[in-house]
Design an enzyme around this catalytic site. Structure first.
Site, PDB file in Angstrom:
ATOM      1  N   ARG A 196      -3.689  -0.744  -0.059  1.00 34.81           N
ATOM      2  CA  ARG A 196      -2.853   0.199  -0.866  1.00 34.81           C
ATOM      3  C   ARG A 196      -1.340   0.466  -0.447  1.00 34.81           C
ATOM      4  O   ARG A 196      -0.837   1.670  -0.713  1.00 34.81           O
ATOM      5  CB  ARG A 196      -3.687   1.621  -0.487  1.00 34.81           C
ATOM      6  CG  ARG A 196      -5.078   1.665  -0.725  1.00 34.81           C
ATOM      7  CD  ARG A 196      -5.431   1.315  -2.322  1.00 34.81           C
ATOM      8  NE  ARG A 196      -6.847   1.147  -2.467  1.00 34.81           N
ATOM      9  CZ  ARG A 196      -7.705  -0.085  -2.303  1.00 34.81           C
ATOM     10  NH1 ARG A 196      -6.831  -1.116  -2.499  1.00 34.81           N
ATOM     11  NH2 ARG A 196      -8.827  -0.019  -2.529  1.00 34.81           N
ATOM     12  N   SER A 245      -9.400   8.992  -5.290  1.00 36.65           N
ATOM     13  CA  SER A 245      -9.617   8.899  -4.082  1.00 36.65           C
ATOM     14  C   SER A 245      -8.349   9.347  -3.288  1.00 36.65           C
ATOM     15  O   SER A 245      -7.304   9.092  -3.457  1.00 36.65           O
ATOM     16  CB  SER A 245      -9.855   7.342  -3.608  1.00 36.65           C
ATOM     17  OG  SER A 245     -10.819   6.894  -4.012  1.00 36.65           O
ATOM     18  N   GLU A 315      -4.065   8.801   0.237  1.00 36.24           N
ATOM     19  CA  GLU A 315      -3.818   7.411  -0.472  1.00 36.24           C
ATOM     20  C   GLU A 315      -3.195   7.984  -1.764  1.00 36.24           C
ATOM     21  O   GLU A 315      -2.490   7.514  -2.488  1.00 36.24           O
ATOM     22  CB  GLU A 315      -5.281   7.195  -1.029  1.00 36.24           C
ATOM     23  CG  GLU A 315      -5.254   6.057  -2.009  1.00 36.24           C
ATOM     24  CD  GLU A 315      -6.699   5.451  -2.389  1.00 36.24           C
ATOM     25  OE1 GLU A 315      -6.927   4.836  -3.205  1.00 36.24           O
ATOM     26  OE2 GLU A 315      -7.184   4.921  -1.204  1.00 36.24           O
TER      27      GLU A 315
END
Length: 322
Positions: A196, A245, A315
């Site tokens: 990520r 998320s 995130e």
């Protein structure tokens, strides 16, 4: 356009620098020098999935690639620039976003089959559009993009992933406009992908990407896309005001499991709540401020660390002034 292999420093954890702007904000470029839409003090809450947060000093929606290049060239890197996609992985703080927010529209949302199982995708194209175009062209390997609620620009920047795959697995290269207006083509290796994360600098705008798939049967590809859509519907609070998320999965574990183990399922702060359905999702129950949402996330991190010794990493990107 040139090819580039820059030595960029790694980005931080997603928090944009806070910089206050006192008084009225002057137009960043002459208003008659742009062909797209340039709006001062533009509310952003309606453009992000949480439906919360402040305004952008300026919102620029370019008419096309040349309009965007000229605009950024005129800025000369003197104001912060942030690209905004579907707003699904984003907390816009209540004090608003300094500088210019760039939102790519229809001119950047095309998907073209280039042959050899390669798609060229505009930075504003959604994951659903890309995966559907791949299915129609008989290109397998891009089905996972059906499960990413964002645009090409966003998931190229953050190495978006779902259901066992990520952008690093399929990206050949991308075209990026740097803060000074220069258009460069970067091979995937130059983004130095990790989980990520990429090393694209702040203010760079991804305007297109080439994605590589493999030969596949459209019916089988469509079935896999349907499976992904069904799995998301059953496990995630998709019909709420959420941001996707919230925390990155730690090595060899799942963020949702740690949040649950710390007793945070259903935890509330103001109008924000940890989802009962999936504990790695925060939701706006109706009147949450961005401070509620971010504060709840920080409380979850604190409780998880106290319970497990693991400090979860955000995130979701958090931008703007508190």
């Amino acid at each position: 356009m040139r090819h580039s292999s820059p030595d960029w420093p790694a980005l931080d954890d997603g928090m944009a620098p806070d910089c206050a702007v006192e008084g009225a904000v002057a137009a960043p470029v002459p208003m008659d020098s742009v062909r797209g839409s340039l709006t001062p003090n533009a509310p952003l809450a309606k453009l992000v999935w949480f439906k919360a947060g402040g305004a952008a000093d300026w919102l620029f929606e370019p008419a096309d690639l040349d309009d965007l290049r000229e605009f950024l060239a005129r800025l000369r890197g003197e104001l912060p620039v942030m690209a905004l996609g579907l707003g699904s992985n984003l907390i816009v703080r209540d004090g608003g976003v300094p500088g210019v927010v760039v939102r790519l529209g229809k001119a950047f949302a095309t998907v073209v089959d280039k042959g050899e199982h390669v798609l060229r995708c505009g930075g504003g194209a959604s994951g659903i559009l890309v995966s559907s175009s791949a299915r129609d062209a008989g290109i397998a390997g891009l089905e996972f993009l059906r499960g990413i609620p964002g645009t090409v620009g966003g998931f190229v920047r953050m190495n978006g992933g779902a259901y066992g795959r990520e952008v690093a697995d399929v990206l050949l290269d991308c075209e990026v406009i740097l803060p000074g207006g220069e258009l460069v083509r970067l091979p995937a290796a130059d983004l130095r992908y990790t989980y990520r994360h990429s090393v694209l600098p702040e203010g760079a705008v991804v305007v297109s990407a080439r994605l590589q798939g493999t030969p596949g049967d459209p019916a089988e590809i469509g079935a896999e896309m349907d499976r992904i859509a069904q799995a998301r519907e059953e496990s995630q609070p998709l019909r709420t005001k959420t941001g996707g998320s919230t925390f990155k999965n730690p090595p060899d574990d799942k963020a949702w499991r740690l949040v649950d183990a710390a007793g945070c399922r259903g935890l509330r702060k103001g109008g924000a709540q940890v989802s009962e359905k999936h504990t790695n999702f925060l939701i706006n129950t109706g009147d949450a401020t961005s401070a509620d949402i971010e504060g709840l996330g920080e409380e979850v991190r604190r409780r998880v660390y106290a319970e497990t010794g693991v400090m979860l990493e955000w995130e979701i990107q958090r931008v703007g002034r508190p």
